[in-house]
Design a protein around this motif. Structure first.
Motif, PDB file in Angstrom:
ATOM      1  N   LYS A  19       0.828  -1.206   0.000  1.00  0.00           N
ATOM      2  CA  LYS A  19       0.000   0.000   0.000  1.00  0.00           C
ATOM      3  C   LYS A  19       0.860   1.254   0.000  1.00  0.00           C
ATOM      4  N   GLU A  25       0.048   5.703  -0.248  1.00  0.00           N
ATOM      5  CA  GLU A  25      -0.877   6.803  -0.477  1.00  0.00           C
ATOM      6  C   GLU A  25      -0.429   7.493  -1.763  1.00  0.00           C
ATOM      7  N   HIS A  49      -3.382   1.690  -3.866  1.00  0.00           N
ATOM      8  CA  HIS A  49      -3.504   3.072  -3.409  1.00  0.00           C
ATOM      9  C   HIS A  49      -4.461   3.113  -2.221  1.00  0.00           C
ATOM     10  N   SER A  50      -3.958   3.573  -1.097  1.00  0.00           N
ATOM     11  CA  SER A  50      -4.784   3.710   0.105  1.00  0.00           C
ATOM     12  C   SER A  50      -5.045   5.187   0.373  1.00  0.00           C
ATOM     13  N   ASN A  51      -5.950   5.438   1.280  1.00  0.00           N
ATOM     14  CA  ASN A  51      -6.253   6.803   1.725  1.00  0.00           C
ATOM     15  C   ASN A  51      -6.490   7.739   0.536  1.00  0.00           C
ATOM     16  N   THR A  52      -7.389   7.307  -0.337  1.00  0.00           N
ATOM     17  CA  THR A  52      -7.747   8.073  -1.523  1.00  0.00           C
ATOM     18  C   THR A  52      -9.238   7.907  -1.775  1.00  0.00           C
ATOM     19  N   PRO A 102      -9.962   3.796  -3.040  1.00  0.00           N
ATOM     20  CA  PRO A 102      -8.826   2.922  -2.762  1.00  0.00           C
ATOM     21  C   PRO A 102      -8.930   1.644  -3.589  1.00  0.00           C
TER      22      PRO A 102
END
Length: 158
Positions: free
Chosen positions: A11, A13, A56-59, A62
């Protein structure tokens, strides 16, 4: 160590480092992991050639947005020694580093991402051991079985 290809989900961001960034640079050290279990996956489990799902995290949406490969054997994360780095660790020394990383090499970007919602729709098929959708799991590096890898990539929009 086994010569069998292993698979991972890593992962990031996208505002810090995205699949587009990896495509641009080609290969990048996976710095900044500060969780012992995630570190151990990199240090003890990863080998050159292993597959990586780039998540992709915190988007807003995700999900998995690319495929990469482990491009190096594990080595000490240099950011642990850099006093100005947000990843500096005052307890780490060159003789006894605490944090390790691998280099990750770009393979391809997915045409459209595989969203977390789509992944959750296949939770039963992925199984209970698929940590990404297990409650309370927040690791940035996760193992993925060969069957899970195949299933996840089958979800890629055509």
């Amino acid at each position: 160590m086994s010569t069998r290809t292993r698979y991972w989900l890593m992962k990031s961001e996208p505002e810090d480092f995205s699949i587009d960034d990896l495509a641009r640079v080609g290969t990048e050290p996976w710095t900044g992991v500060r969780n012992y279990q995630a570190r151990n996956f990199m240090k003890d489990g990863m080998q050159v050639g292993d597959g990586v799902l780039f998540y992709h995290s915190n988007t807003e949406v995700p999900g998995i947005y690319g495929i990469a490969r482990v491009a190096s054997t594990p080595y000490p994360d240099p950011t642990q020694f850099q006093k100005k780095s947000k990843y500096f660790d005052e307890k780490a020394t060159a003789e006894q580093p605490r944090w390790f990383l691998v280099d990750v090499g770009f393979e391809r970007k997915l045409k459209d991402g595989i969203s977390l919602n789509t992944i959750r729709e296949h939770a039963d098929a992925l199984g209970e051991d698929f940590a990404l959708i297990r409650k309370g799991t927040r690791l940035s590096v996760l193992p993925v079985s060969a069957a899970q890898w195949k299933l996840l990539l089958s979800l890629e929009p055509k």
